[in-house]
Scaffold this motif. Structure first.
Motif, PDB file in Angstrom:
ATOM      1  N   ALA A  34      63.669  31.738 112.313  1.00 56.29           N
ATOM      2  CA  ALA A  34      64.981  32.191 111.843  1.00 56.29           C
ATOM      3  C   ALA A  34      66.056  31.622 112.762  1.00 56.29           C
ATOM      4  O   ALA A  34      66.093  31.915 113.958  1.00 56.29           O
ATOM      5  CB  ALA A  34      65.046  33.714 111.819  1.00 56.29           C
ATOM      6  N   THR A  35      66.941  30.794 112.194  1.00 53.75           N
ATOM      7  CA  THR A  35      67.827  29.965 113.014  1.00 53.75           C
ATOM      8  C   THR A  35      69.294  30.362 112.951  1.00 53.75           C
ATOM      9  O   THR A  35      70.167  29.558 113.300  1.00 53.75           O
ATOM     10  CB  THR A  35      67.678  28.485 112.614  1.00 53.75           C
ATOM     11  N   LYS A  36      69.591  31.588 112.564  1.00 49.09           N
ATOM     12  CA  LYS A  36      70.975  32.043 112.600  1.00 49.09           C
ATOM     13  C   LYS A  36      71.517  31.911 114.028  1.00 49.09           C
ATOM     14  O   LYS A  36      70.908  32.401 114.983  1.00 49.09           O
ATOM     15  CB  LYS A  36      71.074  33.497 112.137  1.00 49.09           C
ATOM     16  N   GLU A  56      67.557  30.160 107.238  1.00 44.65           N
ATOM     17  CA  GLU A  56      68.974  30.333 107.552  1.00 44.65           C
ATOM     18  C   GLU A  56      69.565  31.434 106.694  1.00 44.65           C
ATOM     19  O   GLU A  56      69.153  31.654 105.553  1.00 44.65           O
ATOM     20  CB  GLU A  56      69.745  29.029 107.308  1.00 44.65           C
ATOM     21  N   GLY A 219      63.206  34.918 114.891  1.00 44.56           N
ATOM     22  CA  GLY A 219      64.264  34.193 115.567  1.00 44.56           C
ATOM     23  C   GLY A 219      64.210  34.343 117.068  1.00 44.56           C
ATOM     24  O   GLY A 219      63.818  33.437 117.795  1.00 44.56           O
ATOM     25  N   ARG A 226      70.486  35.011 120.858  1.00 44.64           N
ATOM     26  CA  ARG A 226      71.473  34.201 120.159  1.00 44.64           C
ATOM     27  C   ARG A 226      72.619  33.827 121.091  1.00 44.64           C
ATOM     28  O   ARG A 226      73.050  34.619 121.914  1.00 44.64           O
ATOM     29  CB  ARG A 226      72.045  34.978 118.956  1.00 44.64           C
TER      30      ARG A 226
END
Length: 228
Positions: A34-36, A56, A219, A226
């Motif tokens: 998960a690349t948010k 995404e 992610g 993040r």
């Protein structure tokens, strides 16, 4: 160093251990990164380490990353899809995991027809009944799936959910189990091809696998916190 390769190795081992506890083949679980809010460099590091699937949340954030990372990875849309972004999502994404309305199904079907493509989708289920989350209510999913039959450009593959946040992942086990049971009932209606079960993220993916997840969307456990 990004640490992506090391974290990915740990996550893969945890997936294998959870699958084996459930008497499953670890190969039956697809790992989606998960690349948010994850930049292209860290995504490329995961590609080099052998990860082939990425998810995404937003079309507009995904498209530049897909271009920057280049060919090879398989991309999934795992966030809410607005109808005005649906046409742009058909093509770049191998699977749209967040189908939650007949109106969106109609728009995706129309886009698939215009581009000559089949559009693979998962039906998003609001398994926890949370007002802040998108998805079809569990007791409405059977009717919803049957309503997709006229859209011959859509290829429904199964169900997806985002479980409520819980301090103890065991608290959401009953929800994962309920989604698996719902998927199994629907398979009897629409066929064995409706077999995917996308559930589980960094905090609860092992429980999700034990309850039957075929896709997990991870992610932070791969990419770290993040960067905003």
């Amino acid at each position: 160093m990004s640490g992506v390769e090391e974290r990915l190795t740990v996550v893969r081992q945890r997936i294998a251990d959870a699958a084996m506890r459930a008497g499953r083949d670890p190969v039956s679980v697809r790992l989606i990164g998960a690349t948010k809010s994850v930049e292209a460099d860290r995504i490329r590091a995961a590609v080099v380490a052998g990860l082939g699937d990425f998810g995404e949340n937003r079309v507009q954030e995904a498209l530049p990353k897909i271009g920057a990372v280049g060919p090879g990875p398989r991309w999934h849309l795992i966030g809410h899809l607005q109808r005005n972004k649906a046409r742009a999502a058909v093509g770049p994404f191998a699977v749209i995991q967040s189908l939650d309305s007949v109106a969106l199904a109609q728009t995706l079907d129309r886009a698939g027809r215009a581009t000559g493509q089949r559009v693979s989708v998962l039906v998003e289920v609001n398994i926890g009944g949370e007002a802040s989350k998108f998805g079809v209510a569990p007791d409405a999913v059977e009717d919803f799936v049957q309503a997709l039959a006229p859209f011959d450009r859509l290829q429904p593959l199964g169900l997806m959910t985002v479980a409520p946040i819980a301090a103890d992942p065991q608290a959401v086990r009953p929800m994962f189990r309920a989604l698996r049971e719902l998927r199994t009932r629907l398979q009897r209606l629409v066929g064995e091809a409706f077999g995917e079960l996308s559930m589980g993220m960094s905090d609860d993916f092992e429980v999700a696998i034990e309850e039957g997840a075929t896709m997990v969307r991870i992610g932070r456990a791969i990419f770290g916190e993040r960067r905003t």
